[in-house]
Design a protein around this motif. Structure first.
Motif, mmCIF file in Angstrom:
data_model
loop_
_atom_site.group_PDB
_atom_site.id
_atom_site.type_symbol
_atom_site.label_atom_id
_atom_site.label_comp_id
_atom_site.label_asym_id
_atom_site.label_seq_id
_atom_site.Cartn_x
_atom_site.Cartn_y
_atom_site.Cartn_z
ATOM 1 N N LEU A 3 0.856 -1.173 0.000
ATOM 2 C CA LEU A 3 0.000 0.000 0.000
ATOM 3 C C LEU A 3 0.893 1.224 0.000
ATOM 4 O O LEU A 3 1.854 1.285 0.769
ATOM 5 C CB LEU A 3 -0.903 0.024 1.234
ATOM 6 C CG LEU A 3 -1.862 -1.146 1.413
ATOM 7 C CD1 LEU A 3 -2.439 -1.154 2.815
ATOM 8 C CD2 LEU A 3 -2.969 -1.081 0.380
ATOM 9 N N GLN A 4 0.578 2.170 -0.824
ATOM 10 C CA GLN A 4 1.381 3.386 -0.885
ATOM 11 C C GLN A 4 0.470 4.599 -0.866
ATOM 12 O O GLN A 4 -0.291 4.828 -1.803
ATOM 13 C CB GLN A 4 2.237 3.409 -2.138
ATOM 14 C CG GLN A 4 3.097 4.663 -2.265
ATOM 15 C CD GLN A 4 4.101 4.790 -1.140
ATOM 16 O OE1 GLN A 4 4.956 3.940 -0.937
ATOM 17 N NE2 GLN A 4 4.003 5.892 -0.377
ATOM 18 N N ALA A 5 0.576 5.369 0.204
ATOM 19 C CA ALA A 5 -0.184 6.608 0.305
ATOM 20 C C ALA A 5 0.629 7.758 -0.271
ATOM 21 O O ALA A 5 1.853 7.796 -0.131
ATOM 22 C CB ALA A 5 -0.528 6.891 1.759
ATOM 23 N N SER A 6 -0.063 8.674 -0.913
ATOM 24 C CA SER A 6 0.594 9.854 -1.468
ATOM 25 C C SER A 6 -0.384 11.009 -1.497
ATOM 26 O O SER A 6 -1.575 10.843 -1.218
ATOM 27 C CB SER A 6 1.110 9.566 -2.882
ATOM 28 O OG SER A 6 0.029 9.275 -3.753
ATOM 29 N N ALA A 23 -2.933 0.288 -4.070
ATOM 30 C CA ALA A 23 -2.709 -1.050 -3.533
ATOM 31 C C ALA A 23 -2.206 -1.984 -4.618
ATOM 32 O O ALA A 23 -2.559 -1.848 -5.791
ATOM 33 C CB ALA A 23 -4.003 -1.582 -2.944
ATOM 34 N N SER A 24 -1.413 -2.955 -4.214
ATOM 35 C CA SER A 24 -0.943 -3.972 -5.148
ATOM 36 C C SER A 24 -0.717 -5.271 -4.397
ATOM 37 O O SER A 24 -0.552 -5.275 -3.178
ATOM 38 C CB SER A 24 0.346 -3.527 -5.838
ATOM 39 O OG SER A 24 1.370 -3.318 -4.891
ATOM 40 N N GLY A 25 -0.765 -6.366 -5.133
ATOM 41 C CA GLY A 25 -0.501 -7.663 -4.536
ATOM 42 C C GLY A 25 -1.721 -8.379 -3.997
ATOM 43 O O GLY A 25 -1.597 -9.468 -3.438
ATOM 44 N N PHE A 26 -2.902 -7.779 -4.140
ATOM 45 C CA PHE A 26 -4.126 -8.449 -3.712
ATOM 46 C C PHE A 26 -5.303 -7.828 -4.454
ATOM 47 O O PHE A 26 -5.175 -6.806 -5.107
ATOM 48 C CB PHE A 26 -4.323 -8.329 -2.198
ATOM 49 C CG PHE A 26 -4.617 -6.924 -1.716
ATOM 50 C CD1 PHE A 26 -3.598 -5.983 -1.620
ATOM 51 C CD2 PHE A 26 -5.905 -6.552 -1.359
ATOM 52 C CE1 PHE A 26 -3.859 -4.696 -1.192
ATOM 53 C CE2 PHE A 26 -6.174 -5.269 -0.928
ATOM 54 C CZ PHE A 26 -5.152 -4.337 -0.837
ATOM 55 N N ALA A 96 -4.653 1.475 5.159
ATOM 56 C CA ALA A 96 -4.482 0.120 5.673
ATOM 57 C C ALA A 96 -5.622 -0.765 5.215
ATOM 58 O O ALA A 96 -6.706 -0.292 4.859
ATOM 59 C CB ALA A 96 -4.424 0.154 7.198
ATOM 60 N N VAL A 97 -5.359 -2.066 5.244
ATOM 61 C CA VAL A 97 -6.341 -3.080 4.860
ATOM 62 C C VAL A 97 -6.595 -3.986 6.049
ATOM 63 O O VAL A 97 -5.642 -4.462 6.680
ATOM 64 C CB VAL A 97 -5.832 -3.901 3.659
ATOM 65 C CG1 VAL A 97 -6.756 -5.070 3.372
ATOM 66 C CG2 VAL A 97 -5.691 -3.012 2.437
ATOM 67 N N GLY A 115 0.398 0.792 4.761
ATOM 68 C CA GLY A 115 1.294 1.425 3.810
ATOM 69 C C GLY A 115 2.183 2.437 4.491
ATOM 70 O O GLY A 115 2.004 2.777 5.660
ATOM 71 N N ARG A 116 3.142 2.902 3.749
ATOM 72 C CA ARG A 116 3.953 4.013 4.224
ATOM 73 C C ARG A 116 3.120 5.266 4.189
ATOM 74 O O ARG A 116 2.291 5.460 3.315
ATOM 75 C CB ARG A 116 5.190 4.166 3.353
ATOM 76 C CG ARG A 116 6.137 2.978 3.428
ATOM 77 C CD ARG A 116 7.324 3.176 2.534
ATOM 78 N NE ARG A 116 8.139 4.307 2.964
ATOM 79 C CZ ARG A 116 9.236 4.704 2.340
ATOM 80 N NH1 ARG A 116 9.641 4.082 1.251
ATOM 81 N NH2 ARG A 116 9.925 5.736 2.784
#
Length: 124
Positions: A3-6, A23-26, A96-97, A115-116
């Motif tokens: 997860l990457q927040a921006s 999000a990636s990977g799911f 977050a998930v 995520g960050r």
């Protein structure tokens, strides 16, 4: 799972910012997505969450009426639109998930993947 927040940055009181969480990977469509924040010297707090269908959202009292959470599963992305920003909104924001399918909460213990964060600074 990543997860990457921006989208964070510097804003003045009353201005708006929109945060993104990629999000990636799911398969995002099965999971709620939550937004949290942590201000310096304070505990992490839940800000908002959106259900897997997008049909249910919930917000912390401190942001109700000002923040809106949405999602676009075609882009594997959730958004947090933040309007009428206040200095007390200054914090690092995280997405977050949760552990299970469907619904989220405002409690960080219910979330598995984080995520960050992205820093939001609101000046008066």
């Amino acid at each position: 799972v990543q997860l990457q927040a921006s989208g964070g940055g510097l804003a003045q009181t009353g201005e708006s910012l929109r945060l993104s969480c990629v999000a990636s990977g799911f398969t995002t469509e099965y999971y709620a997505i939550g937004w949290f924040r942590q201000a310096p010297g304070k505990e992490r707090e839940g800000v908002a969450w959106i259900s897997s269908s997008g049909g249910t959202t919930d917000y912390a009292d401190s942001v109700k009426g000002r923040f809106t959470v949405t999602r676009d599963d075609a882009k594997s992305t959730a958004y947090l639109q933040m309007n009428s920003l206040k200095p007390e909104d200054t914090a690092v924001y995280f997405c977050a998930v949760p552990w299970g399918y469907g619904f989220g909460s405002l409690k960080s213990k219910d979330y598995e993947y984080w995520g960050r964060g992205t820093l939001v600074t609101v000046s008066s």
